[in-house]
Design a protein around this motif. Sequence first.
Motif, PDB file in Angstrom:
ATOM      1  N   MET A 136       1.051  -1.030   0.011  1.00  0.00           N
ATOM      2  CA  MET A 136       0.061  -0.088   0.027  1.00  0.00           C
ATOM      3  C   MET A 136       0.691   1.230   0.094  1.00  0.00           C
ATOM      4  SD  MET A 136      -3.232  -0.772   2.481  1.00  0.00           S
ATOM      5  CE  MET A 136      -3.030  -2.227   3.224  1.00  0.00           C
ATOM      6  N   LYS A 157       1.614   5.272   0.526  1.00  0.00           N
ATOM      7  CA  LYS A 157       1.088   6.287   1.134  1.00  0.00           C
ATOM      8  C   LYS A 157       1.061   7.402   0.429  1.00  0.00           C
ATOM      9  CE  LYS A 157       0.316   7.821   5.790  1.00  0.00           C
ATOM     10  NZ  LYS A 157      -0.516   7.399   6.739  1.00  0.00           N
ATOM     11  N   LYS A 161      -5.334  16.103   6.000  1.00  0.00           N
ATOM     12  CA  LYS A 161      -4.918  15.652   7.544  1.00  0.00           C
ATOM     13  C   LYS A 161      -3.830  16.632   7.864  1.00  0.00           C
ATOM     14  CE  LYS A 161      -4.273  11.129   9.439  1.00  0.00           C
ATOM     15  NZ  LYS A 161      -4.046   9.902   8.853  1.00  0.00           N
ATOM     16  N   TYR A 175      -3.097  -3.322   8.728  1.00  0.00           N
ATOM     17  CA  TYR A 175      -3.084  -2.133   8.986  1.00  0.00           C
ATOM     18  C   TYR A 175      -2.189  -1.311   8.309  1.00  0.00           C
ATOM     19  CZ  TYR A 175       0.932  -2.957  12.002  1.00  0.00           C
ATOM     20  OH  TYR A 175       2.197  -3.331  12.559  1.00  0.00           O
ATOM     21  N   ASN A 176      -2.352  -0.119   8.132  1.00  0.00           N
ATOM     22  CA  ASN A 176      -1.417   0.958   7.198  1.00  0.00           C
ATOM     23  C   ASN A 176      -0.076   1.127   7.990  1.00  0.00           C
ATOM     24  OD1 ASN A 176      -0.705   2.119   5.055  1.00  0.00           O
ATOM     25  ND2 ASN A 176      -2.077   3.878   5.115  1.00  0.00           N
ATOM     26  N   ALA A 177      -0.553   2.084   9.056  1.00  0.00           N
ATOM     27  CA  ALA A 177       0.727   2.533   9.838  1.00  0.00           C
ATOM     28  C   ALA A 177       0.368   2.355  11.487  1.00  0.00           C
ATOM     29  CB  ALA A 177       1.183   3.680   9.534  1.00  0.00           C
ATOM     30  N   ASP A 211      -1.935   5.309  12.727  1.00  0.00           N
ATOM     31  CA  ASP A 211      -3.194   5.584  12.266  1.00  0.00           C
ATOM     32  C   ASP A 211      -4.342   5.527  13.454  1.00  0.00           C
ATOM     33  OD1 ASP A 211      -2.103   5.961   9.692  1.00  0.00           O
ATOM     34  OD2 ASP A 211      -2.835   4.081   8.771  1.00  0.00           O
TER      35      ASP A 211
END
Lengths: 308, 497
Positions: free
Chosen positions: A1, A3, A9, B389-391, B394
């Motif tokens: 994924m 980023k 944000k 999960y991404n980070a 988060d």
Amino acid sequence: MKKEFNIRKFCVNYNVFIIFSVLFIACTLLSESFLLPINLFNIGLQQAAPIFVAIGVMFPIIMGGIDLSVGSVMALASSGVLAVMNKTDIGLGLGLALAVLIGLACGLLNGFLVAYCNMPGFVATLATLTTLKGFAYLITNGNTIKVTGNVLLDLCKRDYGYPTIIITAVVIVLFILMQHYTVFGRLILATGSNRTAVELAGIRVKRYILSAYVISGVMAALAGMWLAARTSTSNAVLGQGAELNAVAACVLGGTSLSGGRGSALKTFVGALCLAMIGNIMNLMGVGAYIQNIVQGIIIVFAVLMYGI
Amino acid sequence: MEAYKLEMKSISKSFGGVKALNDVSLRVKKGEIHALLGENGAGKSTLMKILSGAYQRDSGEILVDGQPAKINTPKDSKQNGIAVIYQELMLAADLTVAENIFIDDLAAGSVFINWKKLHSDTTRLLVSLGFGNISPTEKCGNLSVAHQQVVEICKNLSRDAKILVLDEPTSVLTFKEIEHLFEILKRLKANGISIIYISHRLEEIFKLCDTITVLKDGCYVDTVDVQDTTRQLLVNKMVGRELKDMFPARNAKIGEVLLRAEDLQAGRMVDHVSFEVHGGEVLGFSGLVGSGRTETMRAIIGVDKLEAGKVTYMGETVKFTHPEQAVKKKLGMLPEDRKVQGLLLEQPIRLNTTLAALSKVSDPTKTIIFHNKEKKLVAENLSRIQTKYNAAEDEVNSLSGGNQQKVVLARWIMADCKCIIFDEPTRGVDVGAKVEIYNVINALAEQGVAVIMISSEMPEIIGMCDRVVVMNKGRVTGELTKNELSEQSLIRLAMEV
Ligand SMILES: Nc1ncnc2c1ncn2[C@@H]1O[C@H](COP(=O)(O)OP(=O)(O)OP(=O)(O)O)[C@@H](O)[C@H]1O
Ligand SMILES: [Mg+2]
């Protein structure tokens, strides 16, 4: 994924810094006197008290509560210390220590009512606001107390007078470190976020709720001293309305009124923003009434920016 | 070509750089029950939130009755006859059943509310679903979760929904209630309503659904008829690999009694409860929702007041008045409701994971947190149960439901408990991850940890436990050993008084 940079944000997270920069540039352009050392020094000296109150009040707000009694704590602590100073010759150090004790007692009272008697912070501190103010009136007899001699003036001597500013800076840094690196800071935030979950994780949440109000009380008491030091006087209405300014600074700094979010650094910057707005309008000779109006409008816009 | 009631074509959606859905399509016929399957984080809820207008799609098309439908807001969605029932029910607890059902238009277009008509309309709807026993004037907060769900369904039917979406409706229901729900859904289907049904329980899919669409990692995998597939095939499609054993074997030595409860009493829900659990043992607690299983455990760890009875833990008599004392003695409990009792939703995943084990990531005096150590431990523990999960920074809120559950699980795994109570540990967790969680439970038991597992899923109780205590209405109605376990025996004891 992968980023990506998320601009929205970023804006929400650093909102207060953006506002600060914009205001700073605007102030510099609007008045030549703004960047003069004497003016900046004055801001520092004047803002020590509001910054202390704002950072203190932030903690009950993180808990999802609020501390409305800070103004009264400021009056009670400073009047109390000044009254003692007039009677006996306690030095500056002991005087500050006494202020801390008074703040501690007030904070314990608020914290006890909220954490252990399950009162909403708003109600509990509304009650102590009146009560503590009553005590301040008793001490001062409704008059202004003045300390003779200039023990207190040492706190804000102009020519070399850094004490207030240095203490403020140190305290801010300590709070930032506390929030970032200590278990205590972590659990304060966690408790404000979801009390039930934290309790089930085996943590005595009531202690942290109590601590939040204690911090607020102690910070307010010291703020009272900073204010009193500037004129060597105190009275029962010293600090009146300070809670509103403090809440405004917290909100500008992105503290969530429903709890679980708040940073000492951002609240500090939020307080500076309010200070700059006041300062530049003074420099430009804007009347006090108009100042109130402008200040309110700016707060509304700043908070709207969080919602984008 | 057959006409579809609903077509979602090539839907894509990203969250700030994370592709949650990539070119996903879904076609649902009139009057069918269509299952949406996939692992945690596959994008099922996201797809449904796009259908309901809660999220906007980045690209793709939605057709209702073959006509392009512009669905950008929840209102658009309602107007197209689409109703989505989320796992978190959205009823106003202080309003009555009737008020909740007709909340959109209480006065039916006029200024004043005709209470009589409102209540009779409500009763008619409830009766049509076979729930005439729910009173229209009862406050929704007082209803059981199952009945709240019925109200939620009525609410959507009153709005003339033609497409009904249920996102993991059964994870909070008991088996009786599930049967009831299935009856309702079948009746709705017979009336020509299309239903999209999300669940991680495959046995339900086979009982209820006609067609199945499988998603994986935000991509469309396949759509099959339920007759043309098997459990094994579906699992392979979802997980993308062979899943040999749903309940892996455990090689644990059952040791000394670690926790013994005698004659516990607490509130109305714990009535003379006694049981014991040994080190290395997995003890199941079965029963209907509200049978007092959770309440018993809460009284033991000191969340609720233990009114009478004796608890012996690791050889000494204990009486915990706060969970802090229990956690200190290495007795932990994973709560059943992750949103309310488990997670700090707006906080980072990292903070959520280490909450019960801060001593592991701080100096010995428990003052300073070591961030690097914390990050490392969090990553290790989360990947151990395959959390997606991404980070770690988060918000835990941005995770899919099942992955949120894994965060709470990781928290308690990190706490190094000697005895650990899992209250519905696999609620909302996909098959692949379930096996991972079972592996973790097995590993704990093999280390000599006493595991108590409260679960409403019978296959899991039967597959995992050495011994099972069954409760009903606050009392223990029986205890079954491994070879006595069967669905029939569990149900019989669970209904016994
Ligand atoms: N609001 C959001 N912000 C950021 N990411 C999100 C958000 N909502 C969902 N996601 C991400 O999108 C992906 C799909 O999530 P979704 O909730 O649709 O999964 P799911 O299939 O419903 O899983 P589960 O079975 O666990 O409920 C996940 O990786 C999730 O982290
Ligand atoms: Mg989901």
